[in-house]
Design an enzyme around this catalytic site. Structure first.
Site, PDB file in Angstrom:
ATOM      1  N   GLY A 101       0.740  -1.262   0.000  1.00 38.84           N
ATOM      2  CA  GLY A 101       0.000   0.000   0.000  1.00 38.84           C
ATOM      3  C   GLY A 101       0.768   1.310   0.000  1.00 38.84           C
ATOM      4  N   GLY A 106       3.013   2.588  -2.193  1.00 38.70           N
ATOM      5  CA  GLY A 106       3.542   3.083  -3.471  1.00 38.70           C
ATOM      6  C   GLY A 106       2.914   4.403  -3.920  1.00 38.70           C
ATOM      7  CB  CYS A 146       0.066   1.889  -4.541  1.00 40.20           C
ATOM      8  SG  CYS A 146      -0.795   0.847  -3.399  1.00 40.20           S
TER       9      CYS A 146
HETATM   10  P1  5GP Z   1       7.072   4.085  -5.273  1.00 39.75           P
HETATM   11  O1  5GP Z   1       8.566   3.997  -5.182  1.00 39.75           O
HETATM   12  O2  5GP Z   1       6.617   4.651  -6.574  1.00 39.75           O
HETATM   13  O3  5GP Z   1       6.455   4.764  -4.101  1.00 39.75           O
HETATM   14  O4  5GP Z   1       6.543   2.589  -5.187  1.00 39.75           O
HETATM   15  C1  5GP Z   1       6.902   1.596  -6.127  1.00 39.75           C
HETATM   16  C2  5GP Z   1       6.203   0.313  -5.765  1.00 39.75           C
HETATM   17  O5  5GP Z   1       4.768   0.463  -5.797  1.00 39.75           O
HETATM   18  C3  5GP Z   1       6.441  -0.811  -6.749  1.00 39.75           C
HETATM   19  O6  5GP Z   1       7.721  -1.382  -6.633  1.00 39.75           O
HETATM   20  C4  5GP Z   1       5.305  -1.765  -6.423  1.00 39.75           C
HETATM   21  O7  5GP Z   1       5.590  -2.586  -5.314  1.00 39.75           O
HETATM   22  C5  5GP Z   1       4.186  -0.812  -6.030  1.00 39.75           C
HETATM   23  N1  5GP Z   1       3.200  -0.664  -7.110  1.00 39.75           N
HETATM   24  C6  5GP Z   1       3.429  -0.386  -8.407  1.00 39.75           C
HETATM   25  N2  5GP Z   1       2.281  -0.301  -9.100  1.00 39.75           N
HETATM   26  C7  5GP Z   1       1.297  -0.567  -8.217  1.00 39.75           C
HETATM   27  C8  5GP Z   1      -0.124  -0.645  -8.350  1.00 39.75           C
HETATM   28  O8  5GP Z   1      -0.732  -0.420  -9.393  1.00 39.75           O
HETATM   29  N3  5GP Z   1      -0.802  -0.975  -7.216  1.00 39.75           N
HETATM   30  C9  5GP Z   1      -0.164  -1.231  -6.031  1.00 39.75           C
HETATM   31  N4  5GP Z   1      -0.896  -1.574  -4.984  1.00 39.75           N
HETATM   32  N5  5GP Z   1       1.168  -1.119  -5.876  1.00 39.75           N
HETATM   33  C10 5GP Z   1       1.884  -0.806  -6.968  1.00 39.75           C
END
Ligand code: 5GP
Length: 327
Positions: free
Chosen positions: A167, A169, A172
């Site tokens: 949760g 991301g 996300c």
């Molecule tokens: P960020 O660094 O952008 O905060 O987070 C990246 C991570 O978000 C990714 O490695 C993956 O675990 C997660 N993530 C990517 N796309 C999605 C999505 O569509 N839904 C969810 N729940 N998590 C995502």
């Protein structure tokens, strides 16, 4: 129903307390680590930051740049397998639908990536990977989960490294769509502690929006940090640039489901969103900024290396969101 009422922390809830340092210059702060992994017994040395296996950041072009630092790239699972086999800073991503007999590439790393690592099927699949001829000798990463019990279970099933984060991301929407999640700094501290007790390792995945969050992750016990949004919007993301902006979308967003599965399945909600982000040019410039910030974090915390950060880190709780402080 139960309420767990001890307070769990996100990156914004703390700061790292400055301490006396013996480093003569921040240039001396060592950002590299060497790990020996629990089951595969492989060793790896490098800067433990990983580009996320998303369409946008898990590209071959990103891997080419990051390996120079040397950092890791988890390639998106839709990258063609014919493009494989060129160094041991490739991480190959697979899902539960992968036929393991077909994994003939020689990448040392393999990442079993699912949205919800709490199913029995996922745990059994990790155990199968550790037994299967095509994967038993590789560095196996598996996730995502966010609690110490699940971390231990996945390590005992055969993973070398567990990926932590449900949760947090940047694109996300799981917390909004399902009400499920866990504050990411506490997840890191609790899962790191569980993993290290068993000789395993963790990747903190998601929620880092500034370099300080990466430093807090390492200070909180992360062995590796995975980045999506912080590496998005660069030339190496190979997206279209329109009005100096690029689209960045979650891997379970409607956009991704249309691109990779021909549309959104009727039983699935979208747990990701798409955002337009500013184009930021070469990723190498951003990486230099990140590494410079981390060297400075080590110096402030009195740590000679990121390996020493956890033992040098004292977090102080802040009583208002840092966003408010910064703005
Ligand atoms: P960020 O660094 O952008 O905060 O987070 C990246 C991570 O978000 C990714 O490695 C993956 O675990 C997660 N993530 C990517 N796309 C999605 C999505 O569509 N839904 C969810 N729940 N998590 C995502």
């Amino acid at each position: 129903m139960r309420i767990q009422d001890d307070i769990k922390l996100d990156f914004d809830d703390v700061l790292i307390k400055p301490k006396r340092s013996t480093l003569v210059s921040r240039k001396k702060a060592n950002l590299e680590r060497t790990f020996k992994f629990k089951h595969s017994h492989h060793r790896w040395t490098g800067i433990p930051i990983i580009a996320s296996n998303m369409d946008h950041t898990g590209t071959i072009a990103m891997a080419h740049v990051l390996m120079e630092f040397p950092m890791l790239t988890a390639l998106c699972k839709f990258v063609e397998s014919t493009e494989w086999g060129w160094n041991n800073n490739i991480i190959r991503t697979i899902g539960l639908d992968q036929n393991l007999d077909e994994l003939t590439d020689d990448s040392m790393w393999i990442c079993l990536d699912v949205a919800n690592g709490y199913t029995e099927r996922f745990n059994d699949y990790v155990a199968l990977m550790r037994r299967h001829a095509a994967t038993k000798d590789r560095i196996i990463i598996a996730g995502n989960v966010c609690t110490p019990e699940a971390t231990e279970q996945i390590l005992l099933a055969g993973a070398d490294i567990v990926k932590i984060g449900i949760g947090p991301g940047s694109v996300c929407t799981t917390r909004k769509m399902t009400g499920v999640g866990y504050p990411q700094l506490s997840a890191t501290m609790e899962c790191g502690d569980a993993a290290h007790g068993l000789g395993g390792h963790i990747i903190t995945d998601g929620g880092c929006t500034v370099v300080g969050d990466i430093a807090k992750s390492f200070g909180g016990g992360a062995d590796f940090v995975m980045l999506g949004g912080m590496l998005a919007g660069h030339k190496e993301c190979e997206g279209e640039i329109e009005d100096d902006k690029m689209i960045f979308y979650g891997m379970s967003s409607t956009e991704a489901q249309i691109k990779h599965h021909g549309g959104k399945k009727s039983h699935r909600a979208s747990e990701g969103k798409a955002v337009m982000i500013d184009y930021r040019g070469n990723v190498a410039d951003t990486v230099q900024e990140i590494l410079g910030g981390l060297r400075s974090s080590c110096t402030y915390a009195g740590a000679k290396s990121i390996k020493d950060l956890p033992k040098c880190t004292t977090f102080v709780k802040v009583n208002r969101q840092l966003n408010t402080v910064f703005n």
